[in-house]
Design a protein around this motif. Sequence first.
Motif, PDB file in Angstrom:
ATOM      1  N   THR A  74       0.842  -1.193   0.000  1.00 48.26           N
ATOM      2  CA  THR A  74       0.000   0.000   0.000  1.00 48.26           C
ATOM      3  C   THR A  74       0.879   1.246   0.000  1.00 48.26           C
ATOM      4  OG1 THR A  74      -0.128   0.009   2.420  1.00 48.26           O
ATOM      5  CG2 THR A  74      -1.868  -1.172   1.234  1.00 48.26           C
ATOM      6  N   GLY A  75       0.231   2.383  -0.268  1.00 45.34           N
ATOM      7  CA  GLY A  75       0.932   3.655  -0.177  1.00 45.34           C
ATOM      8  C   GLY A  75       2.144   3.710  -1.088  1.00 45.34           C
ATOM      9  N   GLY A  76       3.212   4.320  -0.565  1.00 46.91           N
ATOM     10  CA  GLY A  76       4.432   4.468  -1.334  1.00 46.91           C
ATOM     11  C   GLY A  76       5.058   3.149  -1.735  1.00 46.91           C
ATOM     12  N   ALA A  77       4.878   2.119  -0.910  1.00 50.48           N
ATOM     13  CA  ALA A  77       5.455   0.810  -1.246  1.00 50.48           C
ATOM     14  C   ALA A  77       4.827   0.249  -2.515  1.00 50.48           C
ATOM     15  CB  ALA A  77       5.261  -0.160  -0.080  1.00 50.48           C
ATOM     16  N   ALA A  78       3.529   0.486  -2.705  1.00 43.11           N
ATOM     17  CA  ALA A  78       2.866   0.024  -3.923  1.00 43.11           C
ATOM     18  C   ALA A  78       3.378   0.780  -5.139  1.00 43.11           C
ATOM     19  CB  ALA A  78       1.352   0.183  -3.795  1.00 43.11           C
ATOM     20  N   VAL A  79       3.565   2.086  -4.979  1.00 42.28           N
ATOM     21  CA  VAL A  79       4.075   2.893  -6.098  1.00 42.28           C
ATOM     22  C   VAL A  79       5.480   2.434  -6.469  1.00 42.28           C
ATOM     23  CG1 VAL A  79       4.665   5.217  -6.883  1.00 42.28           C
ATOM     24  CG2 VAL A  79       2.635   4.863  -5.454  1.00 42.28           C
ATOM     25  N   THR A  80       6.333   2.251  -5.476  1.00 41.77           N
ATOM     26  CA  THR A  80       7.710   1.824  -5.740  1.00 41.77           C
ATOM     27  C   THR A  80       7.743   0.482  -6.456  1.00 41.77           C
ATOM     28  OG1 THR A  80       8.566   3.021  -3.827  1.00 41.77           O
ATOM     29  CG2 THR A  80       9.919   1.221  -4.672  1.00 41.77           C
ATOM     30  N   ALA A  81       6.959  -0.467  -5.972  1.00 41.53           N
ATOM     31  CA  ALA A  81       6.944  -1.787  -6.597  1.00 41.53           C
ATOM     32  C   ALA A  81       6.417  -1.722  -8.026  1.00 41.53           C
ATOM     33  CB  ALA A  81       6.115  -2.756  -5.759  1.00 41.53           C
ATOM     34  N   THR A  82       5.444  -0.861  -8.274  1.00 42.33           N
ATOM     35  CA  THR A  82       4.941  -0.695  -9.639  1.00 42.33           C
ATOM     36  C   THR A  82       6.036  -0.144 -10.549  1.00 42.33           C
ATOM     37  OG1 THR A  82       2.703  -0.303  -8.796  1.00 42.33           O
ATOM     38  CG2 THR A  82       3.150   0.377 -11.056  1.00 42.33           C
ATOM     39  N   LEU A  83       6.806   0.809 -10.051  1.00 42.98           N
ATOM     40  CA  LEU A  83       7.908   1.347 -10.847  1.00 42.98           C
ATOM     41  C   LEU A  83       8.950   0.272 -11.139  1.00 42.98           C
ATOM     42  CD1 LEU A  83       8.424   4.825  -9.121  1.00 42.98           C
ATOM     43  CD2 LEU A  83       7.236   4.340 -11.267  1.00 42.98           C
ATOM     44  N   GLU A  84       9.194  -0.600 -10.183  1.00 43.14           N
ATOM     45  CA  GLU A  84      10.139  -1.704 -10.413  1.00 43.14           C
ATOM     46  C   GLU A  84       9.611  -2.664 -11.474  1.00 43.14           C
ATOM     47  OE1 GLU A  84      11.966  -1.663  -5.854  1.00 43.14           O
ATOM     48  OE2 GLU A  84      10.437  -3.140  -6.419  1.00 43.14           O
ATOM     49  N   GLN A  85       8.301  -2.880 -11.479  1.00 47.03           N
ATOM     50  CA  GLN A  85       7.696  -3.731 -12.498  1.00 47.03           C
ATOM     51  C   GLN A  85       7.830  -3.098 -13.894  1.00 47.03           C
ATOM     52  OE1 GLN A  85       7.161  -6.882 -11.232  1.00 47.03           O
ATOM     53  NE2 GLN A  85       4.984  -6.890 -11.734  1.00 47.03           N
ATOM     54  N   ILE A  86       7.559  -1.794 -13.963  1.00 48.78           N
ATOM     55  CA  ILE A  86       7.727  -1.076 -15.227  1.00 48.78           C
ATOM     56  C   ILE A  86       9.176  -1.183 -15.699  1.00 48.78           C
ATOM     57  CG2 ILE A  86       7.721   1.232 -16.280  1.00 48.78           C
ATOM     58  CD1 ILE A  86       5.327   1.871 -14.401  1.00 48.78           C
ATOM     59  N   ASP A  87      10.085  -1.039 -14.769  1.00 45.06           N
ATOM     60  CA  ASP A  87      11.502  -1.094 -15.109  1.00 45.06           C
ATOM     61  C   ASP A  87      11.881  -2.432 -15.740  1.00 45.06           C
ATOM     62  OD1 ASP A  87      14.375  -0.046 -14.775  1.00 45.06           O
ATOM     63  OD2 ASP A  87      14.449  -1.944 -13.685  1.00 45.06           O
ATOM     64  N   VAL A  88      11.381  -3.531 -15.206  1.00 44.28           N
ATOM     65  CA  VAL A  88      11.785  -4.825 -15.759  1.00 44.28           C
ATOM     66  C   VAL A  88      11.193  -5.042 -17.146  1.00 44.28           C
ATOM     67  CG1 VAL A  88       9.976  -6.397 -14.855  1.00 44.28           C
ATOM     68  CG2 VAL A  88      12.325  -7.204 -15.129  1.00 44.28           C
ATOM     69  N   VAL A  89       9.988  -4.539 -17.392  1.00 41.39           N
ATOM     70  CA  VAL A  89       9.431  -4.659 -18.747  1.00 41.39           C
ATOM     71  C   VAL A  89      10.276  -3.861 -19.732  1.00 41.39           C
ATOM     72  CG1 VAL A  89       7.455  -4.120 -20.219  1.00 41.39           C
ATOM     73  CG2 VAL A  89       7.086  -5.127 -17.960  1.00 41.39           C
ATOM     74  N   ARG A  90      10.648  -2.667 -19.353  1.00 40.04           N
ATOM     75  CA  ARG A  90      11.469  -1.854 -20.238  1.00 40.04           C
ATOM     76  C   ARG A  90      12.843  -2.500 -20.453  1.00 40.04           C
ATOM     77  NH1 ARG A  90       9.015   3.518 -20.784  1.00 40.04           N
ATOM     78  NH2 ARG A  90      10.966   4.169 -21.761  1.00 40.04           N
ATOM     79  N   ARG A  91      13.397  -3.111 -19.407  1.00 42.19           N
ATOM     80  CA  ARG A  91      14.684  -3.802 -19.563  1.00 42.19           C
ATOM     81  C   ARG A  91      14.548  -5.032 -20.455  1.00 42.19           C
ATOM     82  NH1 ARG A  91      17.172  -6.086 -15.536  1.00 42.19           N
ATOM     83  NH2 ARG A  91      15.574  -5.993 -13.910  1.00 42.19           N
ATOM     84  N   MET A  92      13.417  -5.718 -20.375  1.00 39.34           N
ATOM     85  CA  MET A  92      13.179  -6.852 -21.271  1.00 39.34           C
ATOM     86  C   MET A  92      13.206  -6.415 -22.727  1.00 39.34           C
ATOM     87  SD  MET A  92      10.136  -8.846 -19.203  1.00 39.34           S
ATOM     88  CE  MET A  92       9.344  -9.296 -20.731  1.00 39.34           C
ATOM     89  N   THR A  93      12.532  -5.305 -23.017  1.00 36.30           N
ATOM     90  CA  THR A  93      12.483  -4.860 -24.412  1.00 36.30           C
ATOM     91  C   THR A  93      13.851  -4.393 -24.894  1.00 36.30           C
ATOM     92  OG1 THR A  93      11.799  -2.597 -23.824  1.00 36.30           O
ATOM     93  CG2 THR A  93      10.048  -4.213 -24.207  1.00 36.30           C
ATOM     94  N   GLU A  94      14.653  -3.835 -23.988  1.00 32.90           N
ATOM     95  CA  GLU A  94      16.007  -3.423 -24.360  1.00 32.90           C
ATOM     96  C   GLU A  94      16.930  -4.622 -24.557  1.00 32.90           C
ATOM     97  OE1 GLU A  94      17.028  -0.915 -21.113  1.00 32.90           O
ATOM     98  OE2 GLU A  94      15.637   0.691 -21.702  1.00 32.90           O
ATOM     99  N   ARG A  95      16.695  -5.671 -23.775  1.00 29.91           N
ATOM    100  CA  ARG A  95      17.561  -6.861 -23.828  1.00 29.91           C
ATOM    101  C   ARG A  95      17.291  -7.701 -25.075  1.00 29.91           C
ATOM    102  NH1 ARG A  95      20.127 -10.032 -19.468  1.00 29.91           N
ATOM    103  NH2 ARG A  95      20.355 -12.206 -20.136  1.00 29.91           N
ATOM    104  N   LEU A 101       9.303  -5.096 -28.916  1.00 33.40           N
ATOM    105  CA  LEU A 101       9.292  -3.648 -29.172  1.00 33.40           C
ATOM    106  C   LEU A 101       8.396  -2.986 -28.136  1.00 33.40           C
ATOM    107  CD1 LEU A 101       9.911  -1.155 -31.010  1.00 33.40           C
ATOM    108  CD2 LEU A 101       7.768  -1.697 -32.210  1.00 33.40           C
ATOM    109  N   LEU A 102       8.953  -2.053 -27.368  1.00 30.12           N
ATOM    110  CA  LEU A 102       8.134  -1.299 -26.425  1.00 30.12           C
ATOM    111  C   LEU A 102       7.114  -0.495 -27.213  1.00 30.12           C
ATOM    112  CD1 LEU A 102       7.707  -0.483 -23.427  1.00 30.12           C
ATOM    113  CD2 LEU A 102       9.200   1.479 -23.896  1.00 30.12           C
ATOM    114  N   ALA A 103       5.841  -0.745 -26.964  1.00 30.84           N
ATOM    115  CA  ALA A 103       4.761  -0.117 -27.733  1.00 30.84           C
ATOM    116  C   ALA A 103       3.972   0.817 -26.834  1.00 30.84           C
ATOM    117  CB  ALA A 103       3.848  -1.184 -28.328  1.00 30.84           C
ATOM    118  N   LEU A 104       3.785   2.039 -27.294  1.00 33.38           N
ATOM    119  CA  LEU A 104       3.031   3.045 -26.553  1.00 33.38           C
ATOM    120  C   LEU A 104       1.739   3.434 -27.247  1.00 33.38           C
ATOM    121  CD1 LEU A 104       6.002   5.411 -25.593  1.00 33.38           C
ATOM    122  CD2 LEU A 104       5.106   3.440 -24.321  1.00 33.38           C
TER     123      LEU A 104
END
Length: 394
Positions: A74-95, A101-104
């Motif tokens: 909850t709270g900030g911990a949920a936001v931080t974990a979501t950012l970490e999840q976003i980070d791994v998806v972006r790293r997957m597309t870079e790897r 292909l990262l699609a927006l």
Amino acid sequence: MDLLSRARHLLAAHPVVDGHNDLPWGLREQVAYDLDRLDIAADQTGRTHTDIPRLRAGGVGAQFWSVFVPVELTGGAAVTATLEQIDVVRRMTERYPADLLLALTADDMEAARTQGRIASLMGAEGGHSIDCSLAVLRQLYGLGVRYMTLTHNANTPWADSATDEPAAHGLTAFGEEVVREMNRLGMLVDLSHVSPDTMRHALRVAEAPVLFSHSSARAVCDHVRNIPDDVLALLPANGGVAMATFVPKFILPAAIDWTLEADANMRAHGLHPLDTTPEAMTVQHAFEATHPRPPATVSTVADHLDHMREVAGIEHLGLGGDFDGTAFTPTGLSDVAGYPNLIAELLDRGWSDADLARLTWRNAVRVLRDAESAAVTLRAKRGPSTAGIDSLDG
């Protein structure tokens, strides 16, 4: 040409847009996001439902990766974990740039298909990820999140979940503001996991098409995670898409009670019922050995799609497997390589190639494009909302 060959031929031209895959959380749980320790360029059967070779074999052309975090955060911990999840998806597309292909945008999805790559989009599973902040919502959009599920398995302070006790009986005033701001951004409002009242309320407020990223038909299997017929019937006017899921306890009535027992067994072993780590799967398979599981099949999923097509129409259907977010899968859909089996089943039931192209690719691309178009109009009318939950619901 046999049905399976026909299915593969169709998917080569109109690949699957899958609405929901929880591999990012599996990467967190299994290898703490160390992509060297779980290389999805190789077959990872036995560890995950998903890897690049099996995505290719399944005819998947676009994947909404769930950047899920559990409601216990909850709270900030949920936001931080979501950012970490976003980070791994972006790293997957870079790897894996030759494959992912990262699609927006909808145009990015079409570009990936033309290039023979898998469009990688992101969806945040649960409104707790924004910690009641529209500024956080906007930042998630800026990082590439293109849908948000309004709740997960528990209510947020502003929206009711399907699997919690009613509190708001739909959306609060701030919940309505979240929907409006998502529409203004071009972020799809995902109504999987929410209560029927929340579904109906969001559809009344929505100024753009909505999404059900992984939900099936409640008339076929009376589970709270599924979509009632009256809500499915609202989709044509809204323009949204309901993406049928494959989770056995959501699609097969006989699996509901069995799953309750299996979940209790997991908790007795100190494990979360949604845990899909090898340790957890060992416990699940031991339980299954003494308590035979009612088998869902490709036909079970097709029954839901037949019904959803009858109620909502073919223009409003898609697929959202929930792979790597469920311990059990239907026979014939054991992992992401199984999509041709489902398409072959639908061909056998008389679905046309044109209808299957809508189911697999066209509807999902269209709904994102329509959300983008609505956002252009809405941004011309109003700027970013500065509303807070205290000012609206306090």
